[in-house]
Design a protein around this motif. Sequence first.
Motif: not given
Length: 184
Positions: A71-73, A78-79, A83-89, A114-117
């Motif tokens: 997800i980070g790569t 930003g955070g 969100m769409p990639m976090m939802q998928a993963e 801090g950073i949201v992600a």
Amino acid sequence: MSRFLLKRGKSTANPWWIGEHFNEVLGEICHLKSGSDNYCQAHAKTPSVFESLLIDKIKNLLNLYFSFAKIGTFTIGGGLAMMPMMQAELIEKRKWITDEELIDYYAVGQSTPGIVAVNVATFVGYKQMGIIGGIFATLGMVTPSLVIIMILAGLINSINDFPIIQKALKGINVRLFFCAPVIV
């Protein structure tokens, strides 16, 4: 020893750190010791419950790390862009959390420093495996950025001699000089 070289099957009863040919080596030792392969078949090492749990925990921690590293790569912006990639993963593929939990994590992540992600990664990792899970998920989220920054920092000295780079860096310095009193 030639019988050992002819046997190439994988052993599924042994932990990964012992190696795939452990039973074959053990059989060869038993054959040399007793003259029979049947003598040691009952003595072949199988993983204990503790070893199996340890292996499962390590696999889960690595799944956390690599999921958030992916997800980070592959997300830029930003955070909220993540969100769409976090939802998928995290929701659809891994089924670690629900939609409502992701939204809650984002809300709390935006209200905490801090950073949201990174905050969301920490919350998900903590939910999955406790404190160590939070650490692995956080490390997975920040590793890609850290590696990119380290590469760019290493390259800056080699490209610092180009006139266009010097002008760009001077422009950044001037802007920071004038913005610093406003920030402080």
